[in-house]
Design a protein around this motif. Structure first.
Motif, PDB file in Angstrom:
ATOM      1  N   PHE A  38     -79.895  15.807  54.765  1.00  0.00           N
ATOM      2  CA  PHE A  38     -81.259  16.154  54.369  1.00  0.00           C
ATOM      3  C   PHE A  38     -81.529  15.593  52.975  1.00  0.00           C
ATOM      4  CE2 PHE A  38     -79.996  20.229  56.605  1.00  0.00           C
ATOM      5  CZ  PHE A  38     -81.000  20.295  57.559  1.00  0.00           C
ATOM      6  N   ASP A 146     -83.293  25.163  59.408  1.00  0.00           N
ATOM      7  CA  ASP A 146     -83.668  24.358  58.236  1.00  0.00           C
ATOM      8  C   ASP A 146     -83.995  25.192  57.002  1.00  0.00           C
ATOM      9  OD1 ASP A 146     -83.496  21.874  59.393  1.00  0.00           O
ATOM     10  OD2 ASP A 146     -85.646  21.662  59.758  1.00  0.00           O
ATOM     11  N   THR A 187     -90.417  21.206  68.202  1.00  0.00           N
ATOM     12  CA  THR A 187     -88.982  20.923  68.007  1.00  0.00           C
ATOM     13  C   THR A 187     -88.176  21.199  69.294  1.00  0.00           C
ATOM     14  OG1 THR A 187     -89.157  21.353  65.648  1.00  0.00           O
ATOM     15  CG2 THR A 187     -86.956  21.526  66.593  1.00  0.00           C
ATOM     16  N   LEU A 232     -82.763  12.003  67.421  1.00  0.00           N
ATOM     17  CA  LEU A 232     -83.968  12.575  68.038  1.00  0.00           C
ATOM     18  C   LEU A 232     -85.107  11.559  68.128  1.00  0.00           C
ATOM     19  CD1 LEU A 232     -84.166  16.165  66.445  1.00  0.00           C
ATOM     20  CD2 LEU A 232     -83.501  15.560  68.786  1.00  0.00           C
ATOM     21  N   GLY A 264     -89.846  14.798  64.464  1.00  0.00           N
ATOM     22  CA  GLY A 264     -91.092  14.044  64.409  1.00  0.00           C
ATOM     23  C   GLY A 264     -92.310  14.951  64.504  1.00  0.00           C
TER      24      GLY A 264
HETATM   25  C1  SUD Z   1     -84.821  19.102  64.149  1.00  0.00           C
HETATM   26  C2  SUD Z   1     -84.664  19.606  62.742  1.00  0.00           C
HETATM   27  C3  SUD Z   1     -83.744  18.638  61.965  1.00  0.00           C
HETATM   28  O1  SUD Z   1     -83.644  18.984  60.621  1.00  0.00           O
HETATM   29  O2  SUD Z   1     -85.835  19.701  61.997  1.00  0.00           O
HETATM   30  P1  SUD Z   1     -87.430  19.711  62.365  1.00  0.00           P
HETATM   31  O3  SUD Z   1     -87.719  18.436  63.056  1.00  0.00           O
HETATM   32  O4  SUD Z   1     -87.709  20.901  63.235  1.00  0.00           O
HETATM   33  O5  SUD Z   1     -88.140  19.804  61.049  1.00  0.00           O
HETATM   34  C4  SUD Z   1     -83.981  20.995  62.754  1.00  0.00           C
HETATM   35  O6  SUD Z   1     -82.713  20.941  63.357  1.00  0.00           O
HETATM   36  C5  SUD Z   1     -84.781  22.079  63.407  1.00  0.00           C
HETATM   37  O7  SUD Z   1     -84.633  23.211  62.629  1.00  0.00           O
HETATM   38  P2  SUD Z   1     -85.690  24.433  62.745  1.00  0.00           P
HETATM   39  O8  SUD Z   1     -87.080  23.901  62.847  1.00  0.00           O
HETATM   40  O9  SUD Z   1     -85.351  25.408  61.651  1.00  0.00           O
HETATM   41  O10 SUD Z   1     -85.315  24.944  64.156  1.00  0.00           O
HETATM   42  P3  SUD Z   1     -84.996  26.429  64.684  1.00  0.00           P
HETATM   43  O11 SUD Z   1     -86.178  27.284  64.425  1.00  0.00           O
HETATM   44  O12 SUD Z   1     -83.656  26.885  64.196  1.00  0.00           O
HETATM   45  O13 SUD Z   1     -84.885  26.111  66.248  1.00  0.00           O
HETATM   46  C6  SUD Z   1     -86.006  25.817  67.027  1.00  0.00           C
HETATM   47  C7  SUD Z   1     -85.509  25.291  68.353  1.00  0.00           C
HETATM   48  O14 SUD Z   1     -85.052  23.937  68.191  1.00  0.00           O
HETATM   49  C8  SUD Z   1     -83.881  23.699  68.968  1.00  0.00           C
HETATM   50  N1  SUD Z   1     -82.735  23.422  68.095  1.00  0.00           N
HETATM   51  C9  SUD Z   1     -82.827  23.608  66.742  1.00  0.00           C
HETATM   52  C10 SUD Z   1     -81.749  23.314  65.916  1.00  0.00           C
HETATM   53  C11 SUD Z   1     -80.559  22.854  66.528  1.00  0.00           C
HETATM   54  N2  SUD Z   1     -79.470  22.568  65.800  1.00  0.00           N
HETATM   55  N3  SUD Z   1     -80.483  22.677  67.873  1.00  0.00           N
HETATM   56  C12 SUD Z   1     -81.559  22.954  68.663  1.00  0.00           C
HETATM   57  O15 SUD Z   1     -81.498  22.781  69.881  1.00  0.00           O
HETATM   58  C13 SUD Z   1     -83.649  24.964  69.793  1.00  0.00           C
HETATM   59  O16 SUD Z   1     -84.364  24.796  70.999  1.00  0.00           O
HETATM   60  C14 SUD Z   1     -84.327  26.044  68.940  1.00  0.00           C
HETATM   61  O17 SUD Z   1     -84.748  27.156  69.712  1.00  0.00           O
END
Ligand code: SUD
Ligand code: ADP
Length: 322
Positions: A38, A146, A187, A232, A264
């Motif tokens: 990050f 996050d 997400t 992703l 994204g």
């Molecule tokens: C993908 C990432 C990359 O930094 O960021 P964003 O694109 O959302 O900002 C994160 O892992 C997102 O983190 P965050 O937005 O806090 O996700 P969470 O609320 O914990 O999870 C939401 C959903 O995303 C999926 N999820 C999340 C994190 C992870 N390691 N594996 C998953 O499969 C799951 O389906 C979960 O139910």
């Protein structure tokens, strides 16, 4: 009896970009094992928490109409989590949270997580709980993968589901151009699409994070640009094919490289310096491939009280309620 009402507390909190995001298989709890780097960016939200006779959440700015203001708002969930932790559940009902958003909603830049982190810091200050950041990070991890990173900021390696953090040395300020898309992406849907793509074939996977750590230590944006990678991205592009055009347009405009941030749809373009970032931003704005273009730099610190270094700002005279 007279009760002294503490003055409101405002916290500024950064967005994140994932410089490297390697996604493992889905775990039994539905999460995927991640290895990510990050970086916190100068694109921020501001969160004010105050004692109020009108409790709840109010949202202004970027994407304000698409942010829920009920109990599902991550900032409100942070209020409830901290109240429970501090054993002050009844007090949560007397809190108002005002969000001033600069971070795109559902943009892969962790805006909701940032608001939750800012609320934890702001409310622990308002309530004078005197909690260490590590203690806040423990509560943060229960709110979202996050959220802990938004408390610490800087540049960090995240493992587990992204919540286990180790700082990464980054000597240089890196300059970014961010392209916000018309609409957000969910997400969980993006993770689901990656699972689907992996079942159907074998989409390419990013390699080890070690060279990225080396490039950050060297401070050379050209070296880092070659190594930006996100598992992703294929899933986000599959759900939003127009992102291909956005990614191409940023590089054609003079960026060193572009990547989809997290799930994204925001695209982040690494530039050689501040001046080049402004030029790339101007050209990308004219290309008609995205809704809004912003410049930002990183790394920046995590959630910080506005007007102080983690001490409440000089207070206006306390209001006194009868
Ligand atoms: C993908 C990432 C990359 O930094 O960021 P964003 O694109 O959302 O900002 C994160 O892992 C997102 O983190 P965050 O937005 O806090 O996700 P969470 O609320 O914990 O999870 C939401 C959903 O995303 C999926 N999820 C999340 C994190 C992870 N390691 N594996 C998953 O499969 C799951 O389906 C979960 O139910
Ligand atoms: N404070 C908040 N700010 C933004 N979105 C929020 C907030 N609280 C809950 N949400 C919900 O979380 C979803 C994901 O938002 P966000 O954290 O901005 O994106 P991402 O997970 O892509 O980084 C949004 O679509 C919205 O419905």
């Amino acid at each position: 009896m007279l009760a002294v009402v503490p003055p409101p507390v405002t916290v500024r909190v950064p967005a994140k970009v994932n410089l490297h995001l390697s996604v493992g298989d889905a775990r039994e709890d539905g999460y995927h094992e991640l290895t990510t780097i990050f970086q916190a960016l100068s694109l921020t939200d501001e969160v004010t928490v105050a004692v109020s006779e009108e409790p709840g959440v109010e949202v202004h700015g970027e994407g304000e109409k698409s942010v829920p203001t009920g109990p599902e708002n991550l900032a409100w969930r942070a209020v409830c989590a901290l109240a429970e932790y501090a054993e002050r559940p009844a007090d949560a009902d007397g809190i108002r949270v005002v969000l001033r958003k600069g971070i795109p909603v559902a943009g892969g830049m962790a805006g909701g997580s940032a608001d939750a982190a800012a609320t934890l810091l702001g409310l622990s200050t308002l309530w004078r709980l005197d909690l260490a950041r590590d203690e806040l990070a423990g509560i943060a991890a229960t709110l979202g993968s996050d959220v802990p990173f938004a408390l610490y900021g800087g540049t960090a390696l995240g493992t587990g589901r992204g919540e286990q953090l180790v700082p990464v040395l980054s000597r240089h300020t890196f300059h970014w151009v961010l392209a916000f898309d018309q609409r957000g992406l969910s997400t969980p849907k993006v993770f689901g699409e990656l699972d689907r793509l992996r079942e159907a074939g074998d989409p390419p996977r990013v390699g080890s994070h070690a060279p990225v750590v080396e490039a950050l230590a060297s401070g050379d944006p050209r070296q880092l640009a070659l190594l930006l990678g996100n598992d992703l991205q294929a899933a986000a592009v599959s759900l939003r094919p127009g992102l291909r055009r956005t990614l191409r347009a940023g590089v054609n405009a003079g960026a060193l490289a572009g990547t989809v941030s997290g799930s994204g749809p925001t695209c982040a373009f690494l530039c050689t310096g501040a001046e080049s970032a402004l030029e790339v931003a101007a050209e990308l704005s004219g290309a008609g491939v995205c809704r809004t273009v912003r410049v930002a730099h990183g790394p920046v610190p995590g959630a910080r009280l506005v007007g102080g270094d983690d001490t409440p700002r000089p207070t206006s005279p306390p209001q006194v309620h009868a």
